[in-house]
Write a protein that holds these residues in place. Structure first.
Motif, short mmCIF file in Angstrom:
data_model
loop_
_atom_site.label_atom_id
_atom_site.label_comp_id
_atom_site.label_asym_id
_atom_site.label_seq_id
_atom_site.Cartn_x
_atom_site.Cartn_y
_atom_site.Cartn_z
N ASP A 194 1.00 -1.13 0.04
CA ASP A 194 -0.04 0.20 -0.02
C ASP A 194 0.96 1.27 -0.01
N ASP A 195 2.04 1.17 0.58
CA ASP A 195 2.63 2.39 0.98
C ASP A 195 4.18 2.15 0.55
N LEU A 196 4.59 2.60 -0.61
CA LEU A 196 6.15 2.03 -1.16
C LEU A 196 6.86 2.80 -0.08
N GLU A 197 6.99 3.71 0.33
CA GLU A 197 7.90 4.50 1.06
C GLU A 197 7.99 3.65 2.63
N ALA A 198 7.10 3.13 3.01
CA ALA A 198 6.95 2.62 4.29
C ALA A 198 7.55 1.14 4.23
N PHE A 252 11.16 3.06 -10.15
CA PHE A 252 10.68 3.56 -11.67
C PHE A 252 9.27 3.60 -11.57
N ALA A 253 8.49 4.00 -12.51
CA ALA A 253 6.97 4.08 -12.66
C ALA A 253 6.74 3.23 -13.99
N PHE A 254 5.46 2.59 -13.94
CA PHE A 254 5.10 2.26 -15.26
C PHE A 254 3.52 2.00 -15.10
N LEU A 275 5.44 -3.12 -5.63
CA LEU A 275 4.36 -2.47 -6.41
C LEU A 275 3.41 -1.89 -5.65
N SER A 276 3.23 -0.53 -5.99
CA SER A 276 2.20 0.13 -5.07
C SER A 276 1.46 0.90 -6.21
N PRO A 306 9.74 -1.94 -18.31
CA PRO A 306 10.62 -0.72 -18.03
C PRO A 306 11.81 -0.74 -17.00
N ASN A 307 11.91 -1.97 -16.32
CA ASN A 307 12.67 -2.26 -15.25
C ASN A 307 13.98 -2.94 -15.57
N ARG A 308 14.74 -2.27 -16.66
CA ARG A 308 15.79 -2.75 -16.87
C ARG A 308 16.72 -4.15 -16.43
N GLY A 309 16.58 -4.90 -17.21
CA GLY A 309 17.14 -6.40 -17.06
C GLY A 309 15.85 -7.22 -16.32
#
Length: 100
Positions: free
Chosen positions: A14-18, A35-37, A51-52, A92-95
């Motif tokens: 729910d919270d990527l930062e946390a 990154f964002a997609f 993923l959030s 988009p996540n390189r590799g």
């Protein structure tokens, strides 16, 4: 030499930062690739892909396989009666190509 070079587990948060500090500790790394997609914010932390956001379209996938060559993977799946439903597709996540 093995064809599968790694597996990245997808974790919906729910919270990527946390979540990032927890997964940095679990993976024993300080490296975070963000990154964002398509309306989703992502962060790769070690063997985890966090993923959030609007993740509904991605909930049917639980991991990303890192492979040297895709053809042997497809052949093995089809040989055992499996079917590729959607993939392989660029990501988009390189590799970290995403295969469903």
């Amino acid at each position: 030499m093995p064809n599968i070079t790694g597996v990245v587990a997808r974790v919906f948060v729910d919270d990527l930062e946390a979540a990032i500090p927890v997964y940095r500790q679990l993976a024993r790394t300080t490296a975070v690739h963000r990154f964002a997609f398509h309306g989703v914010e992502l962060a790769r932390v070690g063997s985890f892909l966090l993923l959030s956001g609007d993740t509904a379209a991605y909930r049917d996938r639980v991991a990303t396989l890192l492979v040297r060559q895709i053809a042997p993977v497809v052949a093995a799946i089809e040989h055992t009666g499996g079917q590729i439903l959607d993939g392989p597709s660029p990501a988009p996540n390189r590799g970290l190509p995403s295969v469903s």
